[in-house]
Structure formats: structure tokens, C-alpha cells
Design a protein around this motif. Sequence first.
Motif, PDB file in Angstrom:
ATOM      1  N   ILE B 123      -5.237  15.318 -11.806  1.00 13.11           N
ATOM      2  CA  ILE B 123      -5.799  14.277 -10.945  1.00 13.11           C
ATOM      3  C   ILE B 123      -4.996  13.105 -11.537  1.00 13.11           C
ATOM      4  CG2 ILE B 123      -7.673  12.739 -10.305  1.00 13.11           C
ATOM      5  CD1 ILE B 123      -9.393  14.994 -10.437  1.00 13.11           C
ATOM      6  N   ILE B 124      -4.346  12.247 -10.406  1.00 12.31           N
ATOM      7  CA  ILE B 124      -3.545  10.921 -10.819  1.00 12.31           C
ATOM      8  C   ILE B 124      -4.251   9.691 -10.368  1.00 12.31           C
ATOM      9  CG2 ILE B 124      -1.241  10.096 -10.727  1.00 12.31           C
ATOM     10  CD1 ILE B 124      -0.224  12.464 -10.687  1.00 12.31           C
ATOM     11  N   GLY B 125      -4.207   8.759 -11.147  1.00  7.63           N
ATOM     12  CA  GLY B 125      -4.575   7.280 -10.451  1.00  7.63           C
ATOM     13  C   GLY B 125      -3.358   6.666 -10.428  1.00  7.63           C
ATOM     14  N   ASN B 126      -2.816   6.431  -9.315  1.00  7.49           N
ATOM     15  CA  ASN B 126      -1.349   5.904  -9.155  1.00  7.49           C
ATOM     16  C   ASN B 126      -1.402   4.403  -9.157  1.00  7.49           C
ATOM     17  OD1 ASN B 126       1.560   5.640  -9.054  1.00  7.49           O
ATOM     18  ND2 ASN B 126       1.483   5.909  -6.941  1.00  7.49           N
ATOM     19  N   LYS B 127      -0.224   3.614  -9.256  1.00  8.74           N
ATOM     20  CA  LYS B 127      -0.261   2.168  -8.890  1.00  8.74           C
ATOM     21  C   LYS B 127      -0.896   1.308 -10.038  1.00  8.74           C
ATOM     22  CE  LYS B 127       0.137   2.803  -3.884  1.00  8.74           C
ATOM     23  NZ  LYS B 127      -0.045   2.169  -2.559  1.00  8.74           N
ATOM     24  N   THR B 128      -0.734   1.844 -11.154  1.00  3.33           N
ATOM     25  CA  THR B 128      -1.333   1.161 -12.490  1.00  3.33           C
ATOM     26  C   THR B 128      -0.681  -0.426 -12.729  1.00  3.33           C
ATOM     27  OG1 THR B 128       0.135   2.038 -14.054  1.00  3.33           O
ATOM     28  CG2 THR B 128      -2.000   2.978 -13.864  1.00  3.33           C
ATOM     29  N   ASP B 129       0.511  -0.588 -11.829  1.00  7.47           N
ATOM     30  CA  ASP B 129       1.145  -1.975 -12.073  1.00  7.47           C
ATOM     31  C   ASP B 129       0.169  -2.805 -11.372  1.00  7.47           C
ATOM     32  OD1 ASP B 129       3.057  -1.906  -9.151  1.00  7.47           O
ATOM     33  OD2 ASP B 129       1.988  -0.230  -9.860  1.00  7.47           O
TER      34      ASP B 129
END
Lengths: 505, 216
Positions: B123-129
Motif C-alpha cells: 500500500i502506497i501513500g503518494n504525494k508526500t511533497d
Amino acid sequence: MIMAFLSSQPKRSMFQLNESDLMCKNACGFYGNPEWRGLCSQCFREYQKKAEASRSRHPLRGKETLTEQTTKHQTPPSVGSSTLSQTVSTVKTALSPFDKFVSKKKQQSERKTHTVKSIFAGAAPKDAEPEHARPTRQVSADVQHVVREFNEYLQTLPKPIASDIAKRIQTVANKLLDYSAVDYSIDELTKIAGNFYEEFSDRLTRNELFAGLDEASTTKIMDYAESYILIRSYKNLFCPPTTDDEDKDLQTQKQIRKLNWVTAQRLGATVDEMNPDVREHIDLAITDIIEIDTKKTVDAKLKCVVSCCRNIAQMLQLSGNGPPSADQFLPAVIYVVLKANPPRMQSNIKFITRFANPNRLRTGEAGYFFTNLCCALSFIESMDAKSLEMTEDEFQLYMSGEISSSSLHEQQAFMCDGLRQMNKNLQILNELKQRQARLDEKIKAEQELMEDFFASCMRKIQEGREKYPLIVKPRRQLPVFTFGPANNASKENIQDSLNPSWADS
Amino acid sequence: MAASAVASPRVHDFKVVLLGEGCVGKTSLVLRYVENKFNEKHESTLQASFLTKKLTIGNRRVNLSIWDTAGQERFHALGPIYYRDSNGAILTYDITDDDSFQKVKNWVKELKKMLGTDIMLTIIGNKTDLEKQRNVSVETAEQYAESVGATHFQTSAKLNRGVEEVFLDLSRRMIEQADKQDAEKRALSPSSRSTAAGNVVLLEETPAAPIKSGCC
Ligand SMILES: Nc1nc2c(ncn2[C@@H]2O[C@H](COP(=O)(O)OP(=O)(O)OP(=O)(O)O)[C@@H](O)[C@H]2O)c(=O)[nH]1
Ligand SMILES: [Mg+2]
Ligand SMILES: [Zn+2]
């Protein structure tokens, strides 16, 4: 072990997939099977009956004339007689199997000419004589092609490897052929193929014998093996009567015909159908998808799928959606399937899912595209109001043909070749016009540049002239020397002339 | 010539499906990983829906086939055709969008139902920027991932943060799983075939031999 095997079946080339070797020993035109005394299933049954009639027991041990035919029927005489090294040494002299695909008449008239010349002349000996009159069937060009390519590839491999591979593949190919001929259930046939792929690829990767092969070769061998074992039984494995594939084909075809009003837009794909380039890729994709049915190997069928999907990707790109993401791609595939209404789609998909090497459907571009095609077909089969985001009533009206899509007329008009050509020509004209305009502009600019240049040149010349005016003065008279008594005036004159000054400054 | 060489290390062909709501950055992640590219404007290579990557982990060679999937609701029913036979799934959500996280949960449920524990989940949480706009807390996501036996990662396809690790970790777990399955298969049929070095065992199968049942 190899030796043991070779001596158990003397005088048979192990690594050559010779079509003539594979044919029924009765030369009835069907394929034979070593396990059935080299006969086809039908001849074997007849043979068994005969044998049973003459003796009540052990039909397989019966010493019939057929046994002799089997031994007469070998290719290079020295092959397999004792050792592996001998086998290897004869590889080069073995006849190319393709060249054995000569007509039976020819085979019978020209016998026992095992010369290099005969290889290229295409004459190959075949001793089997037709015992019974059954319509002979030529080995199809497709089979020839597959066998030739595979053999050519086998020749490039080290002999022990080639012989092992050929042996295994031939065994399973015969098995499939025989089992499918007697209407074995499709699941069982699928299992035969599946088990073979699994065991064979396992062997290729784990067995010491194949340690020298790289991944690419292994893949290639698997692909050839797949083509080979399937092509020989293609008629029995494709759309077999034991399944309902044919009914499904008809059903799907009917469903697609009913869905002719579905547009790309409705499916969620942005397809710029008025753009001739897009149109061209749609046409190419449609051609590709229709072609699947004409191909006889999984490999060739999948190549059509890949080409079709590449055209679809291109068409999406040209329609200006940026990269064809999966969200765009699948609807576009559905759209193309609807437009093409490809023949026997279900049978083709079933054939591939049942008999292809499963690994190639799991990985690689072909696997991905094929899966999308499966999805498209599945979606079409169950297409309803909900999946098109319309009301049930509306959907039914469309399906019954009471309403027709407004853009349908437009599309169909566009499908008309003449109109399309005109459209294309118009576009070309338009392009030409634009280019002409651009050219005119450039000419004008160029002209202006020249004029400017000319003007600036003139200006510079003018400036130069003003700065350095050319003044031409009248020539001075040369001094005159006079001799004789000099007076003062003449003395001055002489001095002057001794310091001449021609120039003004 | 290479007869004495040790059998070449096994090559694993793994199929990995990408699942997740539209616009969470699935395509961006893969393009970043495979081609080290990032496009603010969503435009790129011709083929963005299917990409491959070769990597070597220890002495194992891995070929990843990464499958993008259509995310629209209407194609939901086709999911099983896409993820059939996959070795791994990457479920992506956007950390600024809680909805996308809920979608991930749905996918996990479905995958578990259809494929059981054979498939490795990440599972990936993307857009940490976009940390400032975060709407899904790290703890929630990690807890959830653990509860379903998935690994959780945080990435930014834009800044190339954490992307490589995702695929490396997933590949490792897929190799482990493949080894496990191999061992199980061998345990089930220990005498099914001989792979003894040097010996070529040629078995003739008789037409009457019962057909071995393979796993489907
Ligand atoms: N700030 C930021 N934006 C990102 C990141 N990853 C992707 N994006 C942006 O999010 C948008 C969607 O990215 P995509 O990769 O196309 O998303 P997707 O999940 O493939 O979307 P669909 O193909 O429509 O399902 C694009 O505009 C990307 O530039 C990230 O890590 N940070
Ligand atoms: Mg995408
Ligand atoms: Zn026959």
C-alpha cells in the motif's frame, strides 16, 4: 540414458522433427504416433482390429508387415544405431525436414537419394506405400513453416540439447494430436499442454543439460515448443465440437451487431474520429484484430493482438489524450472490438487461454494486451444500461433499434471511403495552403531583407564617398631644365625641380 | 561446453498490478521508477499502461511486468481478469485524499477474496511533497496495512522519494513467496521428476497413463 533410449528405438533421428517421420506409416496423410506403431489413430484402430482377428491377444506385439514398414521408414540410416556421438555426427547430413514436405508422388518416385543435392532439390525418400485409399491430405503450409523454423533453430543448439528438446516436444505433440482426435475433453487436453509447459520450462531452467542456455534462448525454445505442439492439432484444438465455443462465437457476433450504436465517447474513450490519422490507426487496429482468426499459432495470434493494441495506443495519442493510460486504453479496445466485430473471437480467445504457455499470458506486452482484449470481450458480453451509464429504457430503445445514435450517421458517413478520401484530400489541401502562406511570408521577409541590405549598402557607399571625396586635380606641368648662363630666377627653378613634390599633400 | 557450469540463477517473471483511484499517481510512480521521469502535465511515453523492469536481488534475477489498470467504476467487474495470476499488487492512495484511501481498502478486500494470500500487497501513500495538505494520517494507514498483511510505504513520485524501495521490497517478498510455493509443490510430489545432474531421464508416457493433475 540417452543411449539406452536411442538403442531402444533404433534408426530414428531423435532431434529432427521430420514431418515425414511424423506422418502415419500408412501414408494416409494423417499424423502417426510412435506409441501407436507410428500409425494415426484410425489406422491404428484398423490395425488393432486386424491383429485381433488374426490372433486373439497382444495386438501391440503382433508381427505384422507394418512393423517392417516402420523400420524401413527411417531417415539417415546411421542415426541412433549405437552411440550419442554418432547421432551427433549425423546431424549435419540429416535432411532438412522442410524439404521432406514434397508431394507424395514425388516421394515415391524418387527414392533413396540421400545426397546433399537431394536436400536442396527437395526430393526426399519415403518408402511407405499407401495401403488403403483414403483421401490424402497435404501437410499445411502453416505446419511446414513452424516445423522449418523450429528445425532451423534447433540446428543452432548443441546437439544433446537439441535432441532432448525435439524428443520431448514430439512426444507431447503426438499425445495432443491423438487425444484430441478421439475427442478427449478440452480440460484434459488443456492439462496435457499445461503440464508440459510447466515441466518443460522447469527442465530448461533447472536441468544441468541446459545450464549454458541464456534466458532469451529458453524463451525462444518455449515459444517454438508451443507453436509446434499446437499447430499439429490445431484443427482439433481450435473451436472443438466438444465445447460450446461456436455457439458463443455466434452469440457474441450477434451482440456486437446489436451494439453498433455505441460510440467511443459513450465508452469513455476520447477518439478523434474526424482526424484522418486517427482513422487510419483505427482501420489498422481493426485489420489486426480480424487477422487473429487467420493465424494458426498462439505466437502469431498474439502478434496480431500486440499490433492491434499498439495501433490503438497510437490512435489515442493522436487524439490528444497524452499518454494512453489504462483508463483510456480499455475503452478504446472495446470500441475497436465493436467496430471490427472480429470473426470467432471467443474461439480465438479460448484457444489462447487454454493452450498458450501460461507464462506468456502473465508477463510481457502480449500478455497485457491480450488481457485487455479479454476484458473488452467480457465487458461487451455483459454490456447493459448500467455499464454505459444510461437508463434501462434508453438502453432498450437503442438495442431494439428504435433510436439510433445521432453521431452514428456521422460516423458511418465518415466510414464511407469516398468521403474519407475527400476529407483527407481537403486536409492535404488545407495543409498545402498553409504551407503556401508560410512560403509567401518567407519570400516577403526575404525580399525585405534584400531591400534593407541594398539600402544599407547604398548608404554605406554614400557615407564613404562623403568621407573620402575623390577630387581629381589638374596635372602639373613638368619642370623644364634650361642650360646656359643662369640668372637668379632660373636658379630657383632648378632648386625647385630638385625637390619635386608630385603629390598635393 | 557449459555442461559443468552451475545452473544459472532462476529468473523470476513477476506480474504486478497497479490499483487505485484515478489521479492518485499510479502512472507517475511507475514512470518514475522505470524511466526516472516525472511529468507535471501527465504527458509522456507512448506506452504508459504497461511497463517492464529488470532487476537483480542477490543472485536472483527478476523481470517485473507492471500492469496499469482502468480505474473507472464501470470496469470494476473486470478486475479479476486483470489481476488473475499476479504475484503482487500495488495499491496507491493520495495522502491528501481520504476517499482514495477508502478505495484502497475496497481493493484489498476484493484481492483477498479472489487470490487469498498468494498475492503480495503493497500500500502506497503518494504525494508526500504535499505534506501540508495531508488528510490520511500515517498511523491509520500503517495500522491498516499491518492488519491486512501488506507493507506500507510513503512516496513522492514528484520528488522521487521512496519509489525505488517500494519495488525492491515487493520483489523481495514475491521471491520469498515463489520459493515457498516451489517448496510446497515439491513436497506434494517429491518423485514427480528427477533433476539429477548429468542424467537425462527420458520417460516414455503411454497413452493410457492417467493425466497428472496440475495446479490451475
Ligand atoms: N505533488 C505531487 N503530484 C503528483 C505526484 N505523483 C503524481 N502527481 C500528479 O498527480 C496527477 C495524476 O498522476 P497520474 O500518475 O496520472 O495518476 P494515475 O493514478 O495514473 O491516474 P489515472 O491514470 O487517471 O488513474 C498528475 O498531475 C501528476 O503530476 C506526487 O508525488 N506529488
Ligand atoms: Mg494512470
Ligand atoms: Zn493412417
